[in-house]
Design an enzyme around this catalytic site. Structure first.
Site, PDB file in Angstrom:
ATOM      1  CG  ASP A  44     -13.138   3.780   1.337  1.00  0.00           C
ATOM      2  OD1 ASP A  44     -11.910   3.938   1.188  1.00  0.00           O
ATOM      3  OD2 ASP A  44     -13.978   4.639   1.011  1.00  0.00           O
ATOM      4  CG  ASN A  67      -2.458  -5.088  -2.579  1.00  0.00           C
ATOM      5  OD1 ASN A  67      -1.441  -5.098  -3.254  1.00  0.00           O
ATOM      6  ND2 ASN A  67      -3.679  -5.027  -3.127  1.00  0.00           N
ATOM      7  CB  SER A 105       6.425   1.187  -5.609  1.00  0.00           C
ATOM      8  OG  SER A 105       6.972   1.421  -6.892  1.00  0.00           O
ATOM      9  CE1 TYR A 161       1.847   3.979  -6.299  1.00  0.00           C
ATOM     10  CE2 TYR A 161       3.923   3.899  -7.497  1.00  0.00           C
ATOM     11  CZ  TYR A 161       2.930   3.264  -6.783  1.00  0.00           C
ATOM     12  OH  TYR A 161       3.005   1.922  -6.545  1.00  0.00           O
ATOM     13  CB  VAL A 187       2.904  -6.546 -11.515  1.00  0.00           C
ATOM     14  CG1 VAL A 187       1.874  -7.641 -11.766  1.00  0.00           C
ATOM     15  CG2 VAL A 187       3.977  -7.027 -10.536  1.00  0.00           C
ATOM     16  CB  THR A 208      -2.227  -5.281 -12.594  1.00  0.00           C
ATOM     17  OG1 THR A 208      -1.697  -4.010 -12.170  1.00  0.00           O
ATOM     18  CG2 THR A 208      -1.414  -6.409 -11.990  1.00  0.00           C
TER      19      THR A 208
END
Length: 245
Positions: free
Chosen positions: A61, A88, A146, A168, A201, A203
């Site tokens: 974590d 990641n 990103s 973000y 992507v 996901t």
């Protein structure tokens, strides 16, 4: 000591992280799957092994000091060295309609949680793994960022950068800035550290919206994780090359 290179990928139980692990494994790396969820982590390890990858998992974590320290101890006992670290693991925080995060109505607890994972988590993991990375003849660190982290693109009215994402996007800009500081500190040590943009992507992170597959999204990170000794450091890359800051 074995000549096999060992790579830790955080958040490697699914999506882009899993494909980074699979890609490095296909290149001959021993892959350490770092993930919080025990079942998903072991499922990913089993899948990688079924594909012929030398893989094992560690509970991790990135927001927990004890969890990160224990992961470092487990890797040290098992491998004694770490050659590649791919940071990641990341979160977006709650989104409004069309992925928006309105800065004028943003919950500060959301910002704290996103930064804790996307930035502090990277610092926490990197610093815990540094003693192992320094034992490698060619250590590589990749921070998965990103395209929305690019201030140059965000400020250009002629570039379609997507919705306002006030938690973000700045967290990834912060991550890029931290990456540069590490690169400066590591100058001359042989440690190369770069940021990678996977693109949009499909996901579960994006609600399976996006034109790119997880395999395509993993490609830049895999390339940066396997750079030659004269490769770049402190830069921000996508498939097409360097992204403007």
């Amino acid at each position: 000591m074995s000549e096999t290179r060992t790579a830790l990928v955080t958040g490697a139980n699914k999506g882009i992280g899993y494909e980074i692990a699979a890609g490095l494994g296909a290149l001959g790396h021993r892959v350490v799957v770092g993930a919080r969820d025990d079942i998903r982590r072991e499922t990913a390890v089993e899948k990688l092994r079924a594909a012929g990858v030398d893989a094992y998992g560690v509970p991790l974590d990135v927001t927990g000091d004890q969890s990160v320290s224990e992961a470092a101890r487990l890797i040290e006992r098992r491998a004694g060295v770490l050659d590649v670290l791919v940071n990641n693991a990341g979160i977006s925080g709650p989104m409004g309609p069309d992925w928006t995060q309105d800065p004028s109505a943003l919950d500060l607890d959301v910002v704290r949680a996103v930064v804790d994972t996307n930035v502090l988590g990277v610092i926490r993991v990197t610093n815990a793994m540094l003693p192992l990375l320094r034992r490698s003849p060619a250590p590589r660190i990749v921070n998965v960022s990103s395209g929305v982290a690019s201030l140059a693109r965000q400020a250009d009215p002629d570039i379609e950068i997507g919705p306002v994402m006030a938690a973000y996007a700045p967290s990834k800009s912060f991550l890029n800035a931290v990456t540069v500081q590490y690169a400066r500190q590591f100058a001359g040590t042989g440690i190369l550290i770069n940021a990678a943009c996977p693109g949009l992507v499909a996901t579960d992170f994006t609600g399976f919206f996006g034109s790119r597959t997880p395999e395509q999204g993993a490609a830049t990170a895999i390339r940066l994780a396997t750079l030659p000794d004269d490769g770049p450091t402190g830069s921000f890359f996508e498939d097409e090359g360097v992204i403007p800051w």
